[in-house]
Design an enzyme around this catalytic site. Sequence first.
Site, PDB file in Angstrom:
ATOM      1  CG  ASP A  35     -25.733  23.692   2.338  1.00  0.00           C
ATOM      2  OD1 ASP A  35     -26.067  22.507   2.428  1.00  0.00           O
ATOM      3  OD2 ASP A  35     -25.464  24.408   3.316  1.00  0.00           O
ATOM      4  CG  HIS A  75     -18.135  27.740   5.919  1.00  0.00           C
ATOM      5  ND1 HIS A  75     -17.397  27.519   7.049  1.00  0.00           N
ATOM      6  CD2 HIS A  75     -19.015  26.713   5.826  1.00  0.00           C
ATOM      7  CE1 HIS A  75     -17.805  26.392   7.605  1.00  0.00           C
ATOM      8  NE2 HIS A  75     -18.793  25.890   6.883  1.00  0.00           N
ATOM      9  CG  HIS A  83     -26.675  24.292  10.263  1.00  0.00           C
ATOM     10  ND1 HIS A  83     -25.621  23.840   9.532  1.00  0.00           N
ATOM     11  CD2 HIS A  83     -26.676  23.535  11.402  1.00  0.00           C
ATOM     12  CE1 HIS A  83     -25.011  22.860  10.193  1.00  0.00           C
ATOM     13  NE2 HIS A  83     -25.638  22.647  11.333  1.00  0.00           N
TER      14      HIS A  83
HETATM   15  N1  COA Z   1     -24.496  36.279   0.616  1.00  0.00           N
HETATM   16  C1  COA Z   1     -24.222  37.582   0.672  1.00  0.00           C
HETATM   17  N2  COA Z   1     -23.414  38.124   1.611  1.00  0.00           N
HETATM   18  C2  COA Z   1     -22.873  37.299   2.500  1.00  0.00           C
HETATM   19  C3  COA Z   1     -23.122  35.910   2.495  1.00  0.00           C
HETATM   20  C4  COA Z   1     -23.970  35.418   1.498  1.00  0.00           C
HETATM   21  N3  COA Z   1     -24.253  34.115   1.433  1.00  0.00           N
HETATM   22  N4  COA Z   1     -22.447  35.320   3.508  1.00  0.00           N
HETATM   23  C5  COA Z   1     -21.794  36.303   4.130  1.00  0.00           C
HETATM   24  N5  COA Z   1     -22.049  37.492   3.546  1.00  0.00           N
HETATM   25  C6  COA Z   1     -21.503  38.777   3.884  1.00  0.00           C
HETATM   26  C7  COA Z   1     -22.320  39.412   5.008  1.00  0.00           C
HETATM   27  O1  COA Z   1     -23.381  40.185   4.534  1.00  0.00           O
HETATM   28  C8  COA Z   1     -21.274  40.238   5.675  1.00  0.00           C
HETATM   29  O2  COA Z   1     -21.027  41.376   4.891  1.00  0.00           O
HETATM   30  P1  COA Z   1     -20.843  42.818   5.540  1.00  0.00           P
HETATM   31  O3  COA Z   1     -19.626  42.673   6.397  1.00  0.00           O
HETATM   32  O4  COA Z   1     -20.684  43.721   4.366  1.00  0.00           O
HETATM   33  O5  COA Z   1     -22.073  43.049   6.350  1.00  0.00           O
HETATM   34  C9  COA Z   1     -20.011  39.375   5.593  1.00  0.00           C
HETATM   35  O6  COA Z   1     -20.202  38.572   4.435  1.00  0.00           O
HETATM   36  C10 COA Z   1     -19.782  38.485   6.809  1.00  0.00           C
HETATM   37  O7  COA Z   1     -20.987  37.778   7.078  1.00  0.00           O
HETATM   38  P2  COA Z   1     -21.333  37.121   8.480  1.00  0.00           P
HETATM   39  O8  COA Z   1     -22.817  36.987   8.598  1.00  0.00           O
HETATM   40  O9  COA Z   1     -20.631  37.830   9.596  1.00  0.00           O
HETATM   41  O10 COA Z   1     -20.708  35.710   8.340  1.00  0.00           O
HETATM   42  P3  COA Z   1     -21.011  34.499   9.297  1.00  0.00           P
HETATM   43  O11 COA Z   1     -19.730  33.819   9.543  1.00  0.00           O
HETATM   44  O12 COA Z   1     -21.787  34.914  10.493  1.00  0.00           O
HETATM   45  O13 COA Z   1     -22.008  33.627   8.411  1.00  0.00           O
HETATM   46  C11 COA Z   1     -22.968  32.025   7.069  1.00  0.00           C
HETATM   47  C12 COA Z   1     -21.720  32.420   7.841  1.00  0.00           C
HETATM   48  C13 COA Z   1     -22.748  30.629   6.472  1.00  0.00           C
HETATM   49  C14 COA Z   1     -24.180  31.951   8.025  1.00  0.00           C
HETATM   50  C15 COA Z   1     -23.236  33.046   5.964  1.00  0.00           C
HETATM   51  O14 COA Z   1     -22.158  33.063   5.065  1.00  0.00           O
HETATM   52  C16 COA Z   1     -24.554  32.813   5.239  1.00  0.00           C
HETATM   53  O15 COA Z   1     -25.601  33.299   5.694  1.00  0.00           O
HETATM   54  N6  COA Z   1     -24.528  32.059   4.097  1.00  0.00           N
HETATM   55  C17 COA Z   1     -25.749  31.738   3.383  1.00  0.00           C
HETATM   56  C18 COA Z   1     -26.398  30.537   4.035  1.00  0.00           C
HETATM   57  C19 COA Z   1     -25.656  29.255   3.760  1.00  0.00           C
HETATM   58  O16 COA Z   1     -25.243  28.988   2.649  1.00  0.00           O
HETATM   59  N7  COA Z   1     -25.518  28.453   4.821  1.00  0.00           N
HETATM   60  C20 COA Z   1     -24.872  27.165   4.730  1.00  0.00           C
HETATM   61  C21 COA Z   1     -23.575  27.170   5.467  1.00  0.00           C
HETATM   62  S1  COA Z   1     -22.672  25.669   5.198  1.00  0.00           S
END
Ligand code: COA
Length: 377
Positions: free
Chosen positions: A308, A257, A218
């Site tokens: 971010d 996201h 987050h």
């Molecule tokens: N880098 C690499 N792969 C990513 C990714 C990232 N930042 N964000 C998502 N993915 C990939 C996942 O590995 C997954 O791939 P797969 O289906 O091949 O396993 C797919 O995209 C879906 O990811 P998921 O974890 O289900 O998405 P989510 O909706 O639960 O997660 C976040 C959302 C924001 C937590 C996630 O995108 C993330 O961890 N981002 C990095 C942290 C970040 O920037 N957070 C700030 C948010 S404002």
Amino acid sequence: MSEKGLEDVIAAETRLSDIDGRLGKLWYVGYDIHDLAEQSTFEEVVFLLQHQRLPTAEELEELTEQLVTDRDMTPFGAGLMATLAVQTSPMSMLRTSISAASAYDPDGWDQSPEANLRKAIRLIARVPSRIAAYHRLRTDRDIVAPDPKLPHAANFLAMLLGEEPDQEAARAFDVCLILHADHTMNASTFAARVVASTLADIHSAVVAAIAALKGPLHGGANEQVIKMLEEIGDPDRAEGDVARRLERKERIMGFGHRVYKTEDPRATVLRRLAKDLGERAGDARWYEISMRIEKAVMDAKGLYPNVDFYAASVYRSLGIPTDLFTTVFAASRIAGWTAHIREQYADNRLIRPESDYIGPRDQVYVPIEERAVPVQA
Ligand code: COA
């Protein structure tokens, strides 16, 4: 059974903000975030979120004065900060000092709507003072007193860095605060609303929100972004580095996201600010590395940058220390948290979801002396 992570579950009704994840749109109380970023100020956005309408000139002046009056730390807060500055990490400091602040709030345990509005404004006003005091003390420098002539954003930078920012830096930071102020049912806002729904006090709900924001999935992501930019160091190394991280199945911080399936509209504004501030400082390197990373992540995974990603370079250009990035996020999001908490109180029902039990059933209780040692997997 709902999706893991409560995806697509509607947990509350709100009049505060709305997102269209397909179109990449964000509105506060129906106002497009791009219009607010261009024309509004953080103070005005605070009023908008707390009252669900834009203020008149007189109302804005009154709120601004209130924010100025409430900036000062109590002697109790200042004393505590001396200890926290040597003992705790920035987000832990913020969580602890907001928790402690409840003990000395002039409205005490009064939970009337009027007292809660006053507490909300006080919390919004004081978070920057705490972050700045913490940073000054931990770096053996004197605390800078708030300047009543400066707007919220400029005063925050002045207290933190010890000199008044120029107009461009002050405006860029004001825009950052506007962009981070609210974002529907994100994890920290949800945490705040869950606590508020038990009718616990506003400080407790904000403490829960700070705790949720602390995590790297987050609010903690912006700090990780700068670490990645520093590790890469040279635009020509960006593609190879991204490929290696993805090969190791690492997440690229600042990308992806839950709601946006296209570019986060806040990232659009921040990308431009990162470019302008980098060029102004004669150091476009962070922006150039960021652009190369953005393209590499899009090519490899089809993921867009979130708020971010470019916020990190903007904060860096403004001279904000990396480990304070998440606290700066909190200093803005507290406007949204407190508005959501007050909205929850105004039409409350305890938030208490169900869980799907997947453990064993009908187990026979065995006295401790007769239990076998569990076999390690
Ligand atoms: N880098 C690499 N792969 C990513 C990714 C990232 N930042 N964000 C998502 N993915 C990939 C996942 O590995 C997954 O791939 P797969 O289906 O091949 O396993 C797919 O995209 C879906 O990811 P998921 O974890 O289900 O998405 P989510 O909706 O639960 O997660 C976040 C959302 C924001 C937590 C996630 O995108 C993330 O961890 N981002 C990095 C942290 C970040 O920037 N957070 C700030 C948010 S404002």
